[in-house]
Scaffold this motif. Sequence first.
Motif, short mmCIF file in Angstrom:
data_model
loop_
_atom_site.label_atom_id
_atom_site.label_comp_id
_atom_site.label_asym_id
_atom_site.label_seq_id
_atom_site.Cartn_x
_atom_site.Cartn_y
_atom_site.Cartn_z
N GLU A 160 0.87 -1.18 0.00
CA GLU A 160 0.00 0.00 0.00
C GLU A 160 0.91 1.22 0.00
N HIS A 161 0.77 2.07 -1.05
CA HIS A 161 1.68 3.22 -1.16
C HIS A 161 1.36 4.23 -0.06
N PRO A 162 2.34 4.51 0.83
CA PRO A 162 2.02 5.36 1.99
C PRO A 162 1.70 6.80 1.63
N LEU A 163 2.07 7.26 0.42
CA LEU A 163 1.79 8.65 0.06
C LEU A 163 0.49 8.80 -0.73
N VAL A 164 -0.23 7.68 -0.93
CA VAL A 164 -1.52 7.74 -1.62
C VAL A 164 -2.62 7.61 -0.57
N ALA A 165 -3.66 8.42 -0.71
CA ALA A 165 -4.74 8.44 0.29
C ALA A 165 -5.32 7.05 0.51
N ALA A 166 -5.63 6.76 1.75
CA ALA A 166 -6.09 5.41 2.13
C ALA A 166 -7.31 4.98 1.33
N GLU A 167 -8.18 5.90 0.97
CA GLU A 167 -9.42 5.53 0.28
C GLU A 167 -9.24 5.48 -1.24
N SER A 168 -8.04 5.82 -1.74
CA SER A 168 -7.84 5.90 -3.19
C SER A 168 -7.69 4.51 -3.81
N PRO A 169 -8.31 4.29 -4.99
CA PRO A 169 -8.11 3.02 -5.69
C PRO A 169 -6.68 2.86 -6.21
N LEU A 170 -5.89 3.94 -6.16
CA LEU A 170 -4.49 3.86 -6.63
C LEU A 170 -3.52 3.48 -5.52
N ARG A 171 -4.04 3.24 -4.32
CA ARG A 171 -3.13 2.95 -3.19
C ARG A 171 -2.47 1.57 -3.31
N ALA A 172 -3.20 0.60 -3.85
CA ALA A 172 -2.66 -0.76 -3.97
C ALA A 172 -1.60 -0.78 -5.06
N HIS A 173 -0.37 -1.11 -4.70
CA HIS A 173 0.76 -1.10 -5.63
C HIS A 173 1.37 -2.49 -5.80
N VAL A 174 1.95 -2.70 -6.98
CA VAL A 174 2.72 -3.92 -7.24
C VAL A 174 4.19 -3.53 -7.40
N LEU A 175 5.06 -4.46 -7.00
CA LEU A 175 6.50 -4.23 -7.09
C LEU A 175 7.11 -5.27 -8.03
N TYR A 176 7.94 -4.80 -8.91
CA TYR A 176 8.71 -5.70 -9.79
C TYR A 176 10.19 -5.50 -9.49
N ARG A 177 10.97 -6.57 -9.66
CA ARG A 177 12.40 -6.51 -9.36
C ARG A 177 13.20 -7.03 -10.54
N LEU A 178 14.43 -6.54 -10.67
CA LEU A 178 15.38 -7.10 -11.64
C LEU A 178 16.77 -7.07 -11.01
N LEU A 179 17.40 -8.24 -10.94
CA LEU A 179 18.77 -8.31 -10.42
C LEU A 179 19.76 -7.93 -11.51
N ALA A 180 20.92 -7.44 -11.09
CA ALA A 180 22.01 -7.19 -12.05
C ALA A 180 22.36 -8.50 -12.75
N PRO A 181 22.76 -8.45 -14.03
CA PRO A 181 23.06 -9.68 -14.76
C PRO A 181 24.00 -10.62 -14.00
N ALA A 182 25.00 -10.08 -13.33
CA ALA A 182 25.97 -10.92 -12.62
C ALA A 182 25.34 -11.65 -11.43
N LYS A 183 24.22 -11.16 -10.96
CA LYS A 183 23.57 -11.76 -9.78
C LYS A 183 22.49 -12.76 -10.17
N ARG A 184 22.18 -12.83 -11.47
CA ARG A 184 21.09 -13.72 -11.89
C ARG A 184 21.56 -15.16 -11.93
N THR A 185 20.66 -16.03 -11.55
CA THR A 185 21.02 -17.44 -11.54
C THR A 185 20.35 -18.19 -12.69
N ASP A 186 19.35 -17.52 -13.35
CA ASP A 186 18.62 -18.22 -14.42
C ASP A 186 19.39 -18.18 -15.74
#
Length: 186
Positions: A160-186
């Motif tokens: 929940e984004h702390p700077l978005v109003a509690a009642e806003s439909p924009l408060r729910a956030h998703v997080l994506y990650r990407l590791l540096a190429p040297a740190k990837r195991t796949d």
Amino acid sequence: MGVWPELRTERLLLRGWSAEDRVAFAAINSDPRVMESLGNPLSREDSDAFADRIGAKFDQQGFGLWAVEVVDVAPFIGFVGLNVPAFDAPFMPAIEIGWRLDPAFWGCGYATEAARAVLEFGFDVVRLEEIVAFTAASNVRSRAVMERLGMTRDPRDDFEHPLVAAESPLRAHVLYRLLAPAKRTD
Ligand SMILES: CC(C)(COP(=O)(O)OP(=O)(O)OC[C@H]1O[C@@H](n2cnc3c(N)ncnc32)[C@H](O)[C@@H]1OP(=O)(O)O)[C@@H](O)C(=O)NCCC(=O)NCCS
């Protein structure tokens, strides 16, 4: 403003900001299509203050939100770059990649093309171990960019984004990650 490293891609130049960019940036920031997932449209004054902060942060950090130019097509279409989020969340501290483009230039692959150059800069020059991206869960276009870049989402990172109003439909956030190429195991 200090010297910005310029990044070139097949179609784009990522560069430091010029005074001429401000009119187009204000138009982008006042466009309801752009601000649909970001909150309220910005006034000209607030847009200019945002551009000032972008310049100041770049000077401090040596990276930031680049102005994006489509070479021989459009002098300024928005920004893509790296940012240090200014709020607390379970995934912090972190560096995020972000983007905001003029809707006239959506659907051309420019955000993804610019972001690839920014990720390379973040990993190779800034030597970051990981770069994250986040957006309102409903922001399908931005999530599609994250997925095209190979970033991955673990629903346990949703927040929940702390700077978005509690009642806003924009408060729910998703997080994506990407590791540096040297740190990837796949
Ligand atoms: C998020 C945002 C940058 C995405 O822009 P976008 O143009 O959809 O993203 P891309 O640059 O990756 O372009 C992908 C589209 O271009 C198409 N495309 C056309 N030519 C292409 C090419 N040569 N190469 C790649 N893709 C191309 C793709 O097929 C895709 O089309 P689709 O949307 O119909 O699936 C834009 O919607 C935006 O600025 N939104 C407002 C601000 C915002 O929400 N920012 C994020 C906050 S976290």
